[in-house]
Design an enzyme around this catalytic site. Structure first.
Site, PDB file in Angstrom:
ATOM      1  N   ASP A   1      -1.291   6.859   6.343  1.00 40.65           N
ATOM      2  CA  ASP A   1      -2.624   5.955   5.838  1.00 40.65           C
ATOM      3  C   ASP A   1      -2.926   4.904   6.844  1.00 40.65           C
ATOM      4  OD1 ASP A   1      -4.184   4.057   4.497  1.00 40.65           O
ATOM      5  OD2 ASP A   1      -2.946   3.808   2.784  1.00 40.65           O
TER       6      ASP A   1
ATOM      7  N   LYS B   1     -12.623  -0.977   6.129  1.00 42.49           N
ATOM      8  CA  LYS B   1     -11.780  -2.167   6.801  1.00 42.49           C
ATOM      9  C   LYS B   1     -12.455  -1.945   8.493  1.00 42.49           C
ATOM     10  CE  LYS B   1      -9.428  -2.327   3.186  1.00 42.49           C
ATOM     11  NZ  LYS B   1      -8.184  -1.454   2.815  1.00 42.49           N
TER      12      LYS B   1
ATOM     13  N   TRP C   1       0.759  -1.041   0.024  1.00 37.56           N
ATOM     14  CA  TRP C   1       0.043   0.028   0.085  1.00 37.56           C
ATOM     15  C   TRP C   1       0.832   1.083  -0.099  1.00 37.56           C
ATOM     16  CZ3 TRP C   1      -4.534  -0.225  -2.055  1.00 37.56           C
ATOM     17  CH2 TRP C   1      -5.188  -1.425  -2.016  1.00 37.56           C
TER      18      TRP C   1
HETATM   19  C1  LIG Z   1      -7.723  -1.108   1.551  1.00 38.36           C
HETATM   20  C2  LIG Z   1      -6.512  -0.295   1.560  1.00 38.36           C
HETATM   21  C3  LIG Z   1      -6.248   0.869   0.769  1.00 38.36           C
HETATM   22  C4  LIG Z   1      -7.102   1.071  -0.570  1.00 38.36           C
HETATM   23  O1  LIG Z   1      -8.320   1.555  -0.054  1.00 38.36           O
HETATM   24  P1  LIG Z   1      -9.460   1.993  -1.032  1.00 38.36           P
HETATM   25  O2  LIG Z   1     -10.484   2.462  -0.105  1.00 38.36           O
HETATM   26  O3  LIG Z   1      -9.881   0.679  -1.948  1.00 38.36           O
HETATM   27  O4  LIG Z   1      -8.972   3.034  -2.003  1.00 38.36           O
HETATM   28  C5  LIG Z   1      -5.133   1.752   0.863  1.00 38.36           C
HETATM   29  N1  LIG Z   1      -4.437   1.664   2.146  1.00 38.36           N
HETATM   30  C6  LIG Z   1      -4.454   0.804   2.818  1.00 38.36           C
HETATM   31  C7  LIG Z   1      -3.686   0.524   4.154  1.00 38.36           C
HETATM   32  C8  LIG Z   1      -5.516  -0.305   2.779  1.00 38.36           C
HETATM   33  O5  LIG Z   1      -5.836  -0.990   3.608  1.00 38.36           O
END
Ligand SMILES: *Cc1c(COP(=O)(O)O)cnc(C)c1O
Length: 377
Positions: free
Chosen positions: A189, A213, A105
């Site tokens: 993030d 999530k 990511w």
């Molecule tokens: C799932 C995830 C993403 C992507 O998220 P989207 O909502 O699909 O854009 C980015 N970073 C992390 C750490 C994730 O778990």
């Protein structure tokens, strides 16, 4: 609700059953309004109340000071990979941003940022190392902040606090002033570990998370950003994604994802009822310990992440005899243990054990793993 399977999906993922029940009860008539939340004007009194309560609960759960703006926006975390540089890269005129690359990511974030300026890797875990006397493969550890090569004129430093695919969590957010980089705001993030443990937001400039999530349904992206970082968007930044304009409009610059905000708000209220983030952390410690301890005592399953960086949210594991993986997944599905297939880039299995998944689910998984080992070991 006994017919619900245990859902180990990495996202969209399990929601608290109480939240689903409330949403179901309120589906046709929210609090005597005669309307579903989906049918309400985002500018009406009722939705404004839903949205401001969600914001207040999120602020309280995260322990955010008034220095931060909270935005309910769209585009997901992948959208933020572009929206962050569009908003912050022009902050100090240097057009530079530094990235810690610790897995899939954060690598994606760094690659996207290169479209908007000089984005460099300040540290990476993409090589094998020895840490605390343990041999670690690439992407199974997290670089020590003391080794980060952060440029003094970087507009920001970005890292991912939980690599959802690799199962690597970085929770000891450093004080940048102590690293001698106090002028460089940190962008996190936190998509897959937000609200799972207390975090010191005074150490960062902003964080973002796709809600699906650990915080709600897909469709809403949470952004918390220090107000002094607003107002530096590049001219090419779409107005709808200019943090300053979105903050100014109270997340109503354009129509926000109203229903997703409402359900996320129910999740925040549920979390407060559970005792908040510190209480949920204790459950997350117990859940992840149960699973890691079982894996470690077994010679049949393996998790290769360095013990200091093992994620409490996403637990990737492999069978030592990988030829048994398909049988494992098939039989787990028959036992109502769903979505355990690992990400295609790492293979094997992955159990995502977010806030809403009870200890009972992890116990069921461990019982199944023990039984599978007996039959195939
Ligand atoms: C799932 C995830 C993403 C992507 O998220 P989207 O909502 O699909 O854009 C980015 N970073 C992390 C750490 C994730 O778990």
């Amino acid at each position: 609700m006994s017919n619900r399977p245990w859902n180990f999906s990495a996202g969209p993922s399990v929601l608290p059953v109480e939240v689903l029940q409330t949403a179901a009860q309120e589906m046709l008539d929210w609090h005597g309004s005669g309307m579903s939340v989906m049918e309400m004007s985002h500018r009406g009194k009722q939705f404004m109340q839903i949205c401001s309560e969600a914001e207040a609960d999120l602020r309280s759960l995260l322990g955010l000071s008034d220095e931060f703006a909270v935005l309910f926006t769209t585009g997901g975390a992948i959208g933020q990979n572009a929206i962050v540089p569009l908003n912050l890269m022009g902050r100090n005129g240097a057009g530079k941003a530094d990235y810690i690359v610790s897995g899939s990511w954060s690598k994606k974030s760094w690659q996207e940022a290169q479209r908007y300026g000089d984005a460099q890797v300040a540290a990476s875990s993409g090589q094998a190392v020895e840490l605390d006397g343990q041999a670690c493969e690439a992407w199974t550890w997290f670089p020590d902040p003391a080794t980060w090569n952060v440029r003094a004129d970087a507009a920001y430093l970005h890292y991912c606090s939980n690599e959802t695919i690799g199962g690597v969590e970085f929770a000891d957010w450093p004080d940048m002033a102590q690293l001698g980089k106090g002028d460089v705001p940190v962008v996190v993030d936190a998509s897959s570990n937000i609200l799972s443990r207390p975090m010191d937001y005074s150490r960062i400039g902003m964080a973002y998370a796709g809600a699906q999530k650990n915080a709600g349904p897909a469709g809403v992206t949470l952004v918390v950003v220090r107000r002094d970082l607003l107002g530096h968007a590049l001219p090419i930044c779409p107005s709808a994604f200019d943090y300053a304009q979105v903050a100014q409009a109270g997340s109503m610059y354009n129509t926000p994802p109203t229903y997703a905000i409402y359900v996320a708000g129910l999740v925040f209220r549920w979390l407060r009822e559970q005792g908040g983030v510190a209480a949920i952390e204790q459950r997350n410690i117990a859940k992840s310990k149960l699973l890691y301890d079982f894996i470690d005592q077994s010679g049949f399953y393996v998790n290769r992440v360095h013990s200091r960086f093992r994620s409490r949210m996403n637990v990737p594991f492999q069978l030592v005899d990988e030829s048994l993986t398909d049988a494992f997944l098939k039989q787990a599905g028959e036992a109502q243990l769903l979505q355990l297939k690992g990400h295609k880039s790492v293979g094997g299995m992955r159990a995502s054990i977010y806030n809403a998944l009870p200890l009972q689910a992890v116990q069921a998984l461990v019982d199944f793993m023990r039984d599978f080992e007996k039959r195939h070991g």
